[in-house]
Write an enzyme that holds these catalytic residues in place. Structure first.
Site, short mmCIF file in Angstrom:
data_model
loop_
_atom_site.label_atom_id
_atom_site.label_comp_id
_atom_site.label_asym_id
_atom_site.label_seq_id
_atom_site.Cartn_x
_atom_site.Cartn_y
_atom_site.Cartn_z
N GLU A 174 0.81 -1.04 -0.17
CA GLU A 174 0.09 0.18 0.00
C GLU A 174 0.98 1.12 -0.06
O GLU A 174 0.66 2.23 -0.74
CB GLU A 174 -0.86 0.02 1.02
CG GLU A 174 -1.97 0.92 1.34
CD GLU A 174 -2.89 1.07 2.32
OE1 GLU A 174 -3.76 1.79 2.65
OE2 GLU A 174 -2.76 0.07 3.36
N GLY A 203 -7.99 5.09 7.62
CA GLY A 203 -8.87 4.87 8.90
C GLY A 203 -8.12 4.12 9.76
O GLY A 203 -8.21 4.07 11.27
N ALA A 204 -7.41 2.85 9.32
CA ALA A 204 -6.98 2.03 10.38
C ALA A 204 -5.34 1.86 10.10
O ALA A 204 -4.72 1.27 11.07
CB ALA A 204 -7.48 0.83 9.78
N SER A 205 -4.62 2.45 9.21
CA SER A 205 -3.12 2.28 9.09
C SER A 205 -2.62 3.57 8.54
O SER A 205 -3.38 4.50 7.96
CB SER A 205 -2.83 1.13 8.44
OG SER A 205 -3.10 1.25 6.87
N THR A 206 -1.34 3.88 8.73
CA THR A 206 -0.56 5.03 7.93
C THR A 206 0.69 4.41 7.43
O THR A 206 1.35 3.58 7.89
CB THR A 206 -0.47 6.02 9.10
OG1 THR A 206 0.19 7.14 8.12
CG2 THR A 206 0.54 5.56 10.19
N GLN A 207 1.13 4.92 6.24
CA GLN A 207 2.35 4.51 5.60
C GLN A 207 3.01 5.64 5.29
O GLN A 207 2.82 6.75 4.90
CB GLN A 207 1.82 4.04 4.15
CG GLN A 207 1.27 2.54 4.20
CD GLN A 207 -0.24 2.51 4.82
OE1 GLN A 207 -0.69 1.94 5.61
NE2 GLN A 207 -1.00 3.66 4.25
#
Length: 494
Positions: A174, A203-207
């Site tokens: 991602e 909403g559930a993760s960051t990259q």
């Protein structure tokens, strides 16, 4: 004879030689004009199409891409043609009724059929990538996650398009595909100045993803790509449970433990008060300390509106004490020093744009959030009457979290904050991982033979030159047979 007149002999215009020359002249002229028209006629562009479904934690979006059938530098020139937002929540919300996940996609699949030529349906690949919402569901209930994916696969396979797969993509993928997107749209792969890093927040993760000049110490955080004839080694990491929705639950967990009947929260506006169910707020694998017997309880969530205290509360969800590498971001994850410019998209953009902070310095952003968070809840509702109260109430928290994540988590400073660009679209294409995913996949689709002009440019020039010389020769013959026209009257010779 005395009556004989001496005149310059001329060939009659209707003689066989003159007619023959005229016929050849006209034929050569028509040939020259026809070849020039056909050679320079615009070539109809062939297009291929592809569909990518972004099955996120809060919603699903369908993106239609198109690109010329002839590829350039082994990378298809892909652009976004159309997008469709699937109604309802993300597919992970159908864990208790998996058949609804596939059914939710039908309206946008019908929409895609109308936006792609019918004769291209069978050859148009369709892919679904599920992100952090499904990664969390797989952690929590792998059987339900499999049933949800089976449902969406069945729907896509029943469509007229060429089903190529539906899977839960990794956080590293991602991040890396998001990096490809912002650099492709920014045309950075063709520039000598270098690439742009990518910051993605869902909403559930960051990259976070960027090209580092240093060797990557952690192989798990490294990915390699070859694009436009160049090799790129990326540093990329995805933090599951650190998307804005899940990290709110983590922050509330820290403040609510032990479970009490009320919670005073500086990340919500003064005057905000809402009764909430413990189960509805904390039923997620990201939260570990809420006991099962407390899940049936409820609490009153009250806002106090204080940016400084809110930031202190958010800092507690990060672990800065562990680092076995030379340097880390947080939670013991290796990260090399920040380098170059960055594009921040998805929730990074939506939140900062709502708060009108996309062009501000870090110091000004903090001052702006301090004023915003301290604004009474009634005034906020009056100022934004069309925004749903659930989303409106969370902007103070989300904005404070973004500043804290970027500054304290990813190590951006007051000096290099100006190197972050908050972006939504570039050249009518959404910033996000789906375009990068499509770009990567088009490298595996064979290019069609392109439509070409009637003849090569050199051959065209040679033929035009030959026909021009031929026309000149015919004009000379015309002159020879008919002679130059004379304006003087013939003289009699006695």
């Amino acid at each position: 004879m005395a009556e004989q007149r001496e005149m310059k002999a001329k060939t009659p215009w209707h003689s066989g030689k003159v007619i023959c020359v005229a016929v050849f002249f006209i034929a050569a002229l028509i040939t020259l004009v026809a070849i020039a028209f056909v050679q320079n006629k615009p070539i109809p562009q062939k297009y291929k199409y592809g569909i990518v479904l972004d099955a996120g934690s809060s919603h699903t979006a369908v993106y239609i891409y198109e690109w010329p059938a002839e590829k350039e530098n082994n990378t298809g020139m892909v652009r976004q043609r159309h997008t469709c937002a699937v109604k309802g929540k993300g597919i992970s919300s159908y864990a208790q009724k998996s058949s609804g996940a596939g059914q939710s996609l039908m309206e946008c699949i019908e929409d895609a059929k109308g936006n792609i030529p019918a004769d291209k349906h069978e050859e148009t690949p369709v892919y679904l990538g599920a992100t952090a919402g499904m990664r969390l569901l797989r952690m929590q209930d792998s059987e339900s996650a499999e049933e949800v994916m089976t449902s969406v696969k069945a729907t896509l396979m029943s469509s007229p398009f060429d089903y190529q797969g539906a899977r839960i993509i990794s956080g590293q993928e991602e991040g890396a595909f998001g990096w490809i997107t912002v650099n492709y749209l920014g045309k950075n792969f063709r520039k000598a100045a270098g690439t742009m890093g990518a910051l993605d927040l869902g909403g559930a993760s960051t990259q976070i993803t960027f090209v580092s000049g240093q060797s990557v110490e952690s192989p798990d955080n490294s990915m390699d790509f070859r694009l436009y004839g160049n090799d790129y080694q990326l540093y990329t990491h995805s933090f599951l449970c650190y998307g804005k929705d899940q990290v709110l639950k983590l922050a509330l967990e820290k403040r609510l433990m032990p479970v009490e009947t009320s919670l005073e929260d500086p990340c919500f506006h003064p005057g905000y008060s809402e009764k909430k169910s413990v189960k509805n707020v904390f039923d997620t694998p990201c939260v570990h300390t809420i006991n099962k017997e407390d899940m049936d309880k409820s609490f009153t969530h009250n806002g106090t509106g204080n940016f400084t205290e809110c930031q202190s509360s958010i800092m507690k969800v990060f672990n800065f004490s562990q680092c076995t590498n030379s340097r880390c971001s947080f939670n013991g994850v290796y990260q090399p020093p920040i380098e170059g410019t960055f594009g921040a998209f998805s929730a990074f953009y939506f939140v900062m744009n709502f708060l009108n902070l996309t062009g501000h310095s870090l110091a000004d952003s903090k001052r702006g959030l301090e004023v915003y968070c301290n604004t009474p809840w009634d005034a906020i509702k009056e100022r934004h009457p069309t925004v749903k109260h659930k989303y409106l109430a969370e902007y103070c928290f989300s904005g404070t979290y973004i500043l804290t994540l970027l500054e304290n988590g990813y190590n951006f400073t007051f000096e290099n904050w100006k190197h972050i660009s908050f972006i939504d679209k570039i050249e009518d294409s959404n910033a996000g991982w789906t375009l990068g995913y499509m770009l990567n996949l088009t490298n595996m689709i064979p290019a069609e033979a392109p439509d070409t002009p009637l003849m090569p440019h050199g051959g065209f020039v040679t033929l035009v030159l030959f026909l021009t010389i031929f026309l000149l020769i015919l004009l000379l013959l015309w002159y020879k047979f008919l002679g130059l026209p004379s304006c003087s009257s013939p003289k009699e010779v006695v």
